[in-house]
Design a protein around this motif. Structure first.
Motif, PDB file in Angstrom:
ATOM      1  N   UNK A  47     -34.729  -8.250  -8.652  1.00 33.76           N
ATOM      2  CA  UNK A  47     -35.352  -9.186  -9.573  1.00 33.76           C
ATOM      3  C   UNK A  47     -36.528  -8.498 -10.251  1.00 33.76           C
ATOM      4  N   UNK A  48     -37.154  -9.160 -11.190  1.00 30.00           N
ATOM      5  CA  UNK A  48     -38.340  -8.635 -11.861  1.00 30.00           C
ATOM      6  C   UNK A  48     -39.007  -9.746 -12.635  1.00 30.00           C
ATOM      7  N   UNK A  49     -40.324  -9.696 -12.728  1.00 21.76           N
ATOM      8  CA  UNK A  49     -41.048 -10.792 -13.372  1.00 21.76           C
ATOM      9  C   UNK A  49     -40.738 -10.896 -14.860  1.00 21.76           C
ATOM     10  N   UNK A  50     -40.266  -9.815 -15.471  1.00 18.06           N
ATOM     11  CA  UNK A  50     -39.918  -9.860 -16.895  1.00 18.06           C
ATOM     12  C   UNK A  50     -38.464 -10.219 -17.120  1.00 18.06           C
ATOM     13  N   UNK A  51     -37.711 -10.380 -16.047  1.00 14.12           N
ATOM     14  CA  UNK A  51     -36.282 -10.656 -16.159  1.00 14.12           C
ATOM     15  C   UNK A  51     -36.091 -12.160 -16.079  1.00 14.12           C
ATOM     16  N   UNK A  52     -36.054 -12.804 -17.228  1.00  8.65           N
ATOM     17  CA  UNK A  52     -35.974 -14.254 -17.306  1.00  8.65           C
ATOM     18  C   UNK A  52     -34.844 -14.665 -18.236  1.00  8.65           C
ATOM     19  N   UNK A  53     -33.972 -15.522 -17.738  1.00 11.29           N
ATOM     20  CA  UNK A  53     -32.878 -16.038 -18.542  1.00 11.29           C
ATOM     21  C   UNK A  53     -31.535 -15.555 -18.052  1.00 11.29           C
ATOM     22  N   UNK A  54     -30.459 -16.255 -18.404  1.00 12.05           N
ATOM     23  CA  UNK A  54     -29.122 -15.889 -17.928  1.00 12.05           C
ATOM     24  C   UNK A  54     -28.548 -14.640 -18.580  1.00 12.05           C
ATOM     25  N   UNK A  55     -28.990 -14.332 -19.796  1.00  8.23           N
ATOM     26  CA  UNK A  55     -28.523 -13.127 -20.481  1.00  8.23           C
ATOM     27  C   UNK A  55     -29.659 -12.108 -20.532  1.00  8.23           C
ATOM     28  N   UNK A  56     -30.043 -11.645 -19.366  1.00  2.00           N
ATOM     29  CA  UNK A  56     -31.156 -10.695 -19.221  1.00  2.00           C
ATOM     30  C   UNK A  56     -30.909  -9.865 -17.973  1.00  2.00           C
ATOM     31  N   UNK A  57     -30.945  -8.535 -18.096  1.00  2.00           N
ATOM     32  CA  UNK A  57     -30.683  -7.674 -16.950  1.00  2.00           C
ATOM     33  C   UNK A  57     -31.432  -6.363 -17.098  1.00  2.00           C
ATOM     34  N   UNK A  58     -31.804  -5.806 -15.956  1.00  2.00           N
ATOM     35  CA  UNK A  58     -32.494  -4.530 -15.863  1.00  2.00           C
ATOM     36  C   UNK A  58     -31.598  -3.597 -15.052  1.00  2.00           C
ATOM     37  N   UNK A  59     -31.188  -2.492 -15.630  1.00  2.00           N
ATOM     38  CA  UNK A  59     -30.244  -1.570 -14.989  1.00  2.00           C
ATOM     39  C   UNK A  59     -31.016  -0.493 -14.244  1.00  2.00           C
ATOM     40  N   UNK A  60     -30.652  -0.257 -12.982  1.00  2.00           N
ATOM     41  CA  UNK A  60     -31.325   0.773 -12.200  1.00  2.00           C
ATOM     42  C   UNK A  60     -30.738   2.139 -12.553  1.00  2.00           C
ATOM     43  N   UNK A  61     -31.613   3.062 -12.998  1.00  2.00           N
ATOM     44  CA  UNK A  61     -31.182   4.364 -13.485  1.00  2.00           C
ATOM     45  C   UNK A  61     -31.345   5.492 -12.462  1.00  2.00           C
ATOM     46  N   UNK A  62     -31.936   5.235 -11.305  1.00  2.00           N
ATOM     47  CA  UNK A  62     -32.073   6.289 -10.306  1.00  2.00           C
ATOM     48  C   UNK A  62     -33.522   6.674 -10.072  1.00  2.00           C
ATOM     49  N   UNK A  63     -33.706   7.893  -9.555  1.00  2.00           N
ATOM     50  CA  UNK A  63     -35.018   8.372  -9.116  1.00  2.00           C
ATOM     51  C   UNK A  63     -35.486   9.557  -9.951  1.00  2.00           C
ATOM     52  N   UNK A  64     -36.786   9.614 -10.212  1.00  2.00           N
ATOM     53  CA  UNK A  64     -37.375  10.800 -10.826  1.00  2.00           C
ATOM     54  C   UNK A  64     -37.604  10.701 -12.314  1.00  2.00           C
ATOM     55  N   UNK A  65     -38.153  11.789 -12.867  1.00  2.00           N
ATOM     56  CA  UNK A  65     -38.595  11.804 -14.262  1.00  2.00           C
ATOM     57  C   UNK A  65     -37.441  11.630 -15.239  1.00  2.00           C
ATOM     58  N   UNK A  66     -36.307  12.285 -14.978  1.00  2.00           N
ATOM     59  CA  UNK A  66     -35.165  12.176 -15.888  1.00  2.00           C
ATOM     60  C   UNK A  66     -34.666  10.731 -15.954  1.00  2.00           C
ATOM     61  N   UNK A  67     -34.546  10.100 -14.791  1.00  4.66           N
ATOM     62  CA  UNK A  67     -34.126   8.696 -14.764  1.00  4.66           C
ATOM     63  C   UNK A  67     -35.132   7.828 -15.501  1.00  4.66           C
ATOM     64  N   UNK A  68     -36.429   8.167 -15.352  1.00  7.55           N
ATOM     65  CA  UNK A  68     -37.462   7.407 -16.038  1.00  7.55           C
ATOM     66  C   UNK A  68     -37.369   7.520 -17.543  1.00  7.55           C
ATOM     67  N   UNK A  69     -37.100   8.738 -18.025  1.00  6.45           N
ATOM     68  CA  UNK A  69     -36.976   8.926 -19.478  1.00  6.45           C
ATOM     69  C   UNK A  69     -35.782   8.148 -20.021  1.00  6.45           C
ATOM     70  N   UNK A  70     -34.679   8.172 -19.299  1.00  3.73           N
ATOM     71  CA  UNK A  70     -33.489   7.459 -19.754  1.00  3.73           C
ATOM     72  C   UNK A  70     -33.715   5.951 -19.719  1.00  3.73           C
ATOM     73  N   UNK A  71     -34.288   5.468 -18.626  1.00  5.62           N
ATOM     74  CA  UNK A  71     -34.507   4.027 -18.485  1.00  5.62           C
ATOM     75  C   UNK A  71     -35.462   3.515 -19.547  1.00  5.62           C
ATOM     76  N   UNK A  72     -36.458   4.342 -19.903  1.00  2.62           N
ATOM     77  CA  UNK A  72     -37.472   3.906 -20.856  1.00  2.62           C
ATOM     78  C   UNK A  72     -36.976   3.739 -22.275  1.00  2.62           C
ATOM     79  N   UNK A  73     -35.785   4.238 -22.568  1.00  2.00           N
ATOM     80  CA  UNK A  73     -35.240   4.110 -23.922  1.00  2.00           C
ATOM     81  C   UNK A  73     -34.328   2.901 -24.081  1.00  2.00           C
ATOM     82  N   UNK A  74     -34.045   2.202 -22.994  1.00  2.00           N
ATOM     83  CA  UNK A  74     -33.049   1.138 -23.040  1.00  2.00           C
ATOM     84  C   UNK A  74     -33.685  -0.192 -23.453  1.00  2.00           C
TER      85      UNK A  74
END
Length: 342
Positions: free
Chosen positions: A293-320
């Motif tokens: 869950x997450x405090x910014x994840x509100x509503x039925x059509x809302x999702x946060x995808x887990x991209x993994x661990x580390x800087x590369x995953x962070x860069x990819x996740x930050x563009x979505x």
């Protein structure tokens, strides 16, 4: 658990949960799911089993027992579930989150001077406690022995608070895993939104990396910007979590990159399979499991995808920040109870 993942991006589109009368449930067929036949259903089933044992509900218990002995994963999902599209009129928004990896130390030094605190024993969780500024600037927690570790970068520490869990790489090469233990009771204020309010960036320009770079270029003003957010997260050491496993999600089980998502449990049951149709620059058609869950994840059509661990995953996740559709797979009886007219 991950408490605030992807909030820097999602804060611009955070929704107030709608009244129940505004929510629509539509039962689909598996043929309606774009790319369903091409997915690795066995990989999704393995992730589903990771939290299925925790679904202590009459609708889920028999399904979970059957799931343990399945050899045909796709047939299992098609026989025991029905795809349900849950909508409230708001467009779908996908964002991404990750597990940060920081450089730190178990002792304070000139380099490692930004502490990560465990949950204070006297904290009042029913009301707002000390703010981020009071904790960081005024040092109200110093001398109480609450420090878990010290890290060398205040921006990395801030993003660890945003994600809610991470790994601390220690000088001897070992790692310390930390997870969410609680917060100070203050509401989150979006740093990205504040940069937009000040006229520094347009909303479409803001990302985690943009914020990081701006704080690094403006050290003094940058620290003050981070303290614009009064919310503060406390951590606990995850000593029993193996290094090869992902961080703990809201179900207190390890989550899996590109198979676990954070959802709004007011609409999507934790532990339920969810079919993802994410558009954008990197389209994704995949069966995932709602395990966070997450405090910014509100509503039925809302999702946060887990991209993994580390800087590369962070860069990819930050563009979505992408549109699309998500469809929840529910036990047949539950699906038809939500859409009795079908």
């Amino acid at each position: 658990m991950r408490y605030l993942g992807a909030v820097l991006l999602a804060a611009f589109s955070a929704m107030t949960p709608p009244a129940a009368a505004e929510v629509r449930h539509t039962i689909l067929s598996f043929e309606d799911l774009e790319g369903w036949a091409d997915d690795d259903h066995s990989a999704a089933l393995e992730v589903f089993l990771n939290t299925c044992r925790d679904l202590d509900h009459p609708e889920w218990r028999p399904i979970c027992r059957v799931a343990e002995d399945q050899t045909d994963a796709r047939a299992f999902f098609e026989v025991f579930f029905r795809p349900v599209l849950i909508e409230d009129g708001e467009p779908m928004l996908f964002t991404g989150y990750f597990e940060p990896e920081l450089t730190g130390s178990l002792v304070e030094t000139e380099r490692f001077k930004y502490p990560l605190y465990s949950l204070p024993p006297d904290i009042d969780t029913a009301a707002p406690w000390y703010s981020r500024a009071e904790i960081e600037e005024d040092g109200v927690l110093q001398g109480q022995g609450l420090e878990i570790a010290w890290v060398d970068n205040p921006v990395d520490a801030f993003f660890l608070h945003v994600q809610g869990s991470g790994r601390i790489r220690l000088p001897d090469g070992s790692s310390l895993r930390v997870g969410y233990a609680g917060k100070n009771g203050h509401d989150y204020r979006s740093i990205g939104r504040e940069l937009v309010r000040r006229g520094i960036y347009e909303a479409h320009q803001v990302s985690a990396q943009v914020i990081r770079n701006w704080v690094h270029r403006n050290p003094a003003e940058g620290l003050a910007l981070l303290r614009h957010n009064p919310s503060y997260v406390f951590f606990r050491v995850l000593s029993r979590l193996p290094a090869h496993k992902g961080p703990l999600g809201a179900m207190n089980r390890s989550i899996t990159e590109f198979r676990s998502i954070a959802v709004d449990p007011a609409f999507t049951p934790l532990g339920a399979p969810v079919w993802i149709e994410k558009d954008g620059n990197q389209p994704m058609r995949r069966l995932m499991v709602a395990q966070d869950t997450g405090s910014a994840i509100k509503g039925p059509q809302r999702a946060d995808i887990f991209f993994g661990t580390g800087a590369k995953a962070g860069r990819e996740a930050g563009t979505i920040k992408d549109p699309g559709r998500m469809v929840v797979l529910l036990p047949i009886q539950r699906a038809y109870a939500l859409a009795p007219e079908v």
